[in-house]
Motif scaffolding. Structure first.
Motif, PDB file in Angstrom:
ATOM      1  N   ALA A   1      -0.518  14.461   3.028  1.00  0.00           N
ATOM      2  CA  ALA A   1      -0.391  13.988   1.643  1.00  0.00           C
ATOM      3  C   ALA A   1      -1.546  13.030   1.370  1.00  0.00           C
ATOM      4  O   ALA A   1      -2.332  12.726   2.270  1.00  0.00           O
ATOM      5  CB  ALA A   1       0.949  13.303   1.430  1.00  0.00           C
ATOM      6  N   PHE A   2      -1.615  12.570   0.128  1.00  0.00           N
ATOM      7  CA  PHE A   2      -2.739  11.717  -0.262  1.00  0.00           C
ATOM      8  C   PHE A   2      -2.757  10.439   0.565  1.00  0.00           C
ATOM      9  O   PHE A   2      -1.716   9.928   0.974  1.00  0.00           O
ATOM     10  CB  PHE A   2      -2.690  11.406  -1.762  1.00  0.00           C
ATOM     11  CG  PHE A   2      -1.567  10.496  -2.189  1.00  0.00           C
ATOM     12  CD1 PHE A   2      -1.700   9.120  -2.157  1.00  0.00           C
ATOM     13  CD2 PHE A   2      -0.357  11.040  -2.632  1.00  0.00           C
ATOM     14  CE1 PHE A   2      -0.664   8.290  -2.553  1.00  0.00           C
ATOM     15  CE2 PHE A   2       0.674  10.214  -3.028  1.00  0.00           C
ATOM     16  CZ  PHE A   2       0.522   8.839  -2.981  1.00  0.00           C
ATOM     17  N   GLN A   3      -3.963   9.953   0.800  1.00  0.00           N
ATOM     18  CA  GLN A   3      -4.128   8.774   1.642  1.00  0.00           C
ATOM     19  C   GLN A   3      -3.937   7.502   0.824  1.00  0.00           C
ATOM     20  O   GLN A   3      -4.153   7.493  -0.391  1.00  0.00           O
ATOM     21  CB  GLN A   3      -5.531   8.787   2.267  1.00  0.00           C
ATOM     22  CG  GLN A   3      -5.644   7.861   3.460  1.00  0.00           C
ATOM     23  CD  GLN A   3      -6.968   7.999   4.167  1.00  0.00           C
ATOM     24  OE1 GLN A   3      -7.840   8.737   3.710  1.00  0.00           O
ATOM     25  NE2 GLN A   3      -7.131   7.290   5.259  1.00  0.00           N
ATOM     26  N   ALA A   4      -3.508   6.465   1.527  1.00  0.00           N
ATOM     27  CA  ALA A   4      -3.295   5.174   0.859  1.00  0.00           C
ATOM     28  C   ALA A   4      -4.649   4.492   0.692  1.00  0.00           C
ATOM     29  O   ALA A   4      -5.020   3.606   1.455  1.00  0.00           O
ATOM     30  CB  ALA A   4      -2.343   4.314   1.684  1.00  0.00           C
ATOM     31  N   THR A   5      -5.407   4.925  -0.325  1.00  0.00           N
ATOM     32  CA  THR A   5      -6.710   4.340  -0.613  1.00  0.00           C
ATOM     33  C   THR A   5      -6.593   3.483  -1.873  1.00  0.00           C
ATOM     34  O   THR A   5      -5.546   3.433  -2.513  1.00  0.00           O
ATOM     35  CB  THR A   5      -7.749   5.451  -0.845  1.00  0.00           C
ATOM     36  OG1 THR A   5      -7.270   6.298  -1.893  1.00  0.00           O
ATOM     37  CG2 THR A   5      -7.964   6.272   0.408  1.00  0.00           C
ATOM     38  N   PHE A   6      -7.706   2.852  -2.217  1.00  0.00           N
ATOM     39  CA  PHE A   6      -7.691   1.990  -3.405  1.00  0.00           C
ATOM     40  C   PHE A   6      -7.495   2.816  -4.678  1.00  0.00           C
ATOM     41  O   PHE A   6      -6.918   2.354  -5.644  1.00  0.00           O
ATOM     42  CB  PHE A   6      -8.989   1.180  -3.489  1.00  0.00           C
ATOM     43  CG  PHE A   6      -8.951  -0.044  -2.628  1.00  0.00           C
ATOM     44  CD1 PHE A   6      -8.087  -1.090  -2.935  1.00  0.00           C
ATOM     45  CD2 PHE A   6      -9.763  -0.159  -1.519  1.00  0.00           C
ATOM     46  CE1 PHE A   6      -8.035  -2.216  -2.140  1.00  0.00           C
ATOM     47  CE2 PHE A   6      -9.724  -1.285  -0.727  1.00  0.00           C
ATOM     48  CZ  PHE A   6      -8.855  -2.312  -1.035  1.00  0.00           C
ATOM     49  N   GLU A   7      -8.014   4.057  -4.653  1.00  0.00           N
ATOM     50  CA  GLU A   7      -7.836   4.908  -5.831  1.00  0.00           C
ATOM     51  C   GLU A   7      -6.372   5.309  -6.000  1.00  0.00           C
ATOM     52  O   GLU A   7      -5.921   5.593  -7.107  1.00  0.00           O
ATOM     53  CB  GLU A   7      -8.699   6.167  -5.710  1.00  0.00           C
ATOM     54  CG  GLU A   7     -10.190   5.933  -5.883  1.00  0.00           C
ATOM     55  CD  GLU A   7     -10.852   5.407  -4.635  1.00  0.00           C
ATOM     56  OE1 GLU A   7     -10.227   5.497  -3.551  1.00  0.00           O
ATOM     57  OE2 GLU A   7     -11.976   4.887  -4.727  1.00  0.00           O
ATOM     58  N   ALA A   8      -5.633   5.354  -4.881  1.00  0.00           N
ATOM     59  CA  ALA A   8      -4.259   5.860  -4.935  1.00  0.00           C
ATOM     60  C   ALA A   8      -3.223   4.753  -5.109  1.00  0.00           C
ATOM     61  O   ALA A   8      -2.031   5.051  -5.148  1.00  0.00           O
ATOM     62  CB  ALA A   8      -3.957   6.649  -3.660  1.00  0.00           C
ATOM     63  N   CYS A   9      -3.650   3.517  -5.216  1.00  0.00           N
ATOM     64  CA  CYS A   9      -2.695   2.396  -5.344  1.00  0.00           C
ATOM     65  C   CYS A   9      -1.611   2.654  -6.392  1.00  0.00           C
ATOM     66  O   CYS A   9      -0.419   2.570  -6.092  1.00  0.00           O
ATOM     67  CB  CYS A   9      -3.421   1.103  -5.675  1.00  0.00           C
ATOM     68  SG  CYS A   9      -4.449   0.453  -4.359  1.00  0.00           S
ATOM     69  N   PRO A  10      -2.015   2.999  -7.670  1.00  0.00           N
ATOM     70  CA  PRO A  10      -0.964   3.078  -8.705  1.00  0.00           C
ATOM     71  C   PRO A  10      -0.034   4.265  -8.548  1.00  0.00           C
ATOM     72  O   PRO A  10       0.929   4.379  -9.310  1.00  0.00           O
ATOM     73  CB  PRO A  10      -1.782   3.185 -10.008  1.00  0.00           C
ATOM     74  CG  PRO A  10      -3.090   3.698  -9.607  1.00  0.00           C
ATOM     75  CD  PRO A  10      -3.350   3.225  -8.214  1.00  0.00           C
ATOM     76  N   ARG A  11      -0.283   5.130  -7.583  1.00  0.00           N
ATOM     77  CA  ARG A  11       0.646   6.249  -7.398  1.00  0.00           C
ATOM     78  C   ARG A  11       1.950   5.771  -6.773  1.00  0.00           C
ATOM     79  O   ARG A  11       2.985   6.408  -6.949  1.00  0.00           O
ATOM     80  CB  ARG A  11       0.000   7.343  -6.535  1.00  0.00           C
ATOM     81  CG  ARG A  11      -1.166   7.988  -7.236  1.00  0.00           C
ATOM     82  CD  ARG A  11      -1.796   9.090  -6.440  1.00  0.00           C
ATOM     83  NE  ARG A  11      -0.998  10.300  -6.431  1.00  0.00           N
ATOM     84  CZ  ARG A  11      -1.453  11.485  -6.042  1.00  0.00           C
ATOM     85  NH1 ARG A  11      -2.692  11.606  -5.628  1.00  0.00           N
ATOM     86  NH2 ARG A  11      -0.667  12.531  -6.048  1.00  0.00           N
ATOM     87  N   CYS A  12       1.897   4.690  -6.004  1.00  0.00           N
ATOM     88  CA  CYS A  12       3.140   4.097  -5.468  1.00  0.00           C
ATOM     89  C   CYS A  12       3.441   2.777  -6.168  1.00  0.00           C
ATOM     90  O   CYS A  12       4.580   2.521  -6.548  1.00  0.00           O
ATOM     91  CB  CYS A  12       3.022   3.866  -3.972  1.00  0.00           C
ATOM     92  SG  CYS A  12       2.660   5.336  -3.031  1.00  0.00           S
ATOM     93  N   HIS A  13       2.416   1.958  -6.327  1.00  0.00           N
ATOM     94  CA  HIS A  13       2.606   0.642  -6.964  1.00  0.00           C
ATOM     95  C   HIS A  13       2.504   0.839  -8.471  1.00  0.00           C
ATOM     96  O   HIS A  13       1.492   0.491  -9.095  1.00  0.00           O
ATOM     97  CB  HIS A  13       1.557  -0.349  -6.448  1.00  0.00           C
ATOM     98  CG  HIS A  13       1.693  -0.623  -4.978  1.00  0.00           C
ATOM     99  ND1 HIS A  13       2.568  -1.549  -4.476  1.00  0.00           N
ATOM    100  CD2 HIS A  13       1.091  -0.060  -3.900  1.00  0.00           C
ATOM    101  CE1 HIS A  13       2.487  -1.564  -3.148  1.00  0.00           C
ATOM    102  NE2 HIS A  13       1.601  -0.670  -2.777  1.00  0.00           N
ATOM    103  N   ARG A  14       3.551   1.454  -9.011  1.00  0.00           N
ATOM    104  CA  ARG A  14       3.529   1.802 -10.437  1.00  0.00           C
ATOM    105  C   ARG A  14       3.848   0.576 -11.280  1.00  0.00           C
ATOM    106  O   ARG A  14       4.863  -0.081 -11.046  1.00  0.00           O
ATOM    107  CB  ARG A  14       4.540   2.908 -10.708  1.00  0.00           C
ATOM    108  CG  ARG A  14       4.046   4.258 -10.248  1.00  0.00           C
ATOM    109  CD  ARG A  14       5.047   5.328 -10.556  1.00  0.00           C
ATOM    110  NE  ARG A  14       5.994   5.514  -9.483  1.00  0.00           N
ATOM    111  CZ  ARG A  14       7.099   6.255  -9.589  1.00  0.00           C
ATOM    112  NH1 ARG A  14       7.392   6.836 -10.711  1.00  0.00           N
ATOM    113  NH2 ARG A  14       7.908   6.390  -8.561  1.00  0.00           N
ATOM    114  N   PRO A  15       2.994   0.276 -12.236  1.00  0.00           N
ATOM    115  CA  PRO A  15       3.257  -0.909 -13.059  1.00  0.00           C
ATOM    116  C   PRO A  15       4.434  -0.675 -14.016  1.00  0.00           C
ATOM    117  O   PRO A  15       4.760   0.454 -14.327  1.00  0.00           O
ATOM    118  CB  PRO A  15       1.962  -1.101 -13.839  1.00  0.00           C
ATOM    119  CG  PRO A  15       1.311   0.231 -13.834  1.00  0.00           C
ATOM    120  CD  PRO A  15       1.741   0.933 -12.587  1.00  0.00           C
TER     121      PRO A  15
END
Lengths: 213, 108
Positions: free
Chosen positions: B94-108
């Motif tokens: 699955a997608f890696q926990a990179t800076f680009e992917a932050c808002p995919r889990c840390h949804r505002p």
């Protein structure tokens, strides 16, 4: 008779020797060929096309540009933008799944109808654990009409034995004092039901099979 | 009598309370942050349904993640080390926990 002897023989009796008249032949051929040439040049095109076939139509001449049209050079991007793979719209997929009486997703029907196919392991070659088919009848002592039927079959399609045994449920029958209050409070069945499995409040007839649907 | 009334009250209350789960995202888990110093980043939300559409329950439970709220000390360092979410979210499964992917889990 003498006079007769002096006269030349009668022409009809003389043998006629035919000489080929070459000049006349040349004249004839020249006349015919000139007539043909004249007719070919002056006749309408249908005349020749009957002999030589249809007249070929000339192709229109396309004039291409001498050089490519001028394109102004694109400025190089300051930051390289990687094109991301298109994301799956999971929320839209969830809406496609069948719903139960409480409005929640009916995961069992979704699996039955092959709408989802959850994999049994991270390894693509992982094999599924065998389904354990055993229905448990849980009969309350004080209210036998409210007996519940627990299907192992549906649960082992998604869960492993160790998910419930022995942390949540004992193996011995009657060892767990399961009550509806405890389930609503999040114990026993309530560990999943009401959170990730069907709702306890609206799913009565799914366990209490005797209740009206 | 008192006991029966209490029992009725609990059943009625419990019947009303789970209605808030009857949204499109049943079973989503909003993690409660315990580490200090990163308050400007919204807490992570785990969409349960996305994961269970692809994998059976026993793939994660309980080998990778324990089925108990607060029992998994998930940190970003642990994810980068390949633990918890990082077992799959490594750029391969699955997608890696990179800076680009932050808002995919840390949804505002």
């Amino acid at each position: 008779m003498v006079s007769h002897a002096l006269l030349p023989p009668f022409p009809s009796q003389a043998p006629i020797k035919r000489q080929p008249c070459l000049f006349a032949l040349i004249l004839h051929v020249a006349f015919v060929s000139s007539a043909l040439l004249l007719s070919a040049c002056t006749a309408p095109p249908q005349f020749l096309s009957t002999i030589l076939g249809p007249v070929p139509t000339p192709k229109p001449v396309e004039h291409k540009p001498r050089r490519e049209p001028y394109q102004p050079p694109k400025p190089a991007p300051m930051v390289e933008v990687k094109e991301e793979a298109p994301r799956t719209d999971w929320a839209a997929m969830l809406e496609q799944l069948p719903k139960d009486a409480g409005g929640g997703t009916d995961w069992v029907r979704a699996m039955d109808e092959k709408l989802i196919d959850p994999k049994p392991g991270l390894d693509p070659k992982a094999e599924d654990e065998p389904v354990f088919d055993m229905d448990l009848e849980l009969v309350p002592k004080d209210a036998p009409d409210f007996k519940a039927t627990y299907p192992h079959k549906i649960h082992t399609r998604m869960l492993a034995c160790t998910n419930c045994h022995m942390e949540i449920f004992q193996m011995e029958k009657g060892a767990d004092p399961i009550t509806m209050e405890k389930i609503f409070a999040g114990e026993y069945c309530g560990r999943c039901h009401g959170k990730v499995a069907f709702d306890v409040a609206t799913g009565c007839p799914r366990c209490h099979l005797g209740m009206p649907k | 009598m008192m006991r029966a009334a209490l029992r009725f009250a609990i059943v009625v209350l419990a019947a009303i309370v789970p209605l808030r789960y009857s949204s499109a995202e049943v079973g989503d888990i909003a993690f409660v942050r315990k580490a200090a110093g990163t308050e400007d980043v919204p807490p992570a939300i785990f969409p349960h349904f996305v994961h269970r559409m692809q994998f059976k329950c026993h793939v994660c439970h309980d080998a990778i993640i324990v089925m108990k709220a607060g029992a998994n000390p998930i940190t970003m360092d642990a994810i980068q080390d390949g633990k918890y979410c990082g077992v799959c979210h490594n750029g391969k499964t699955a997608f890696q926990a990179t800076f680009e992917a932050c808002p995919r889990c840390h949804r505002p």
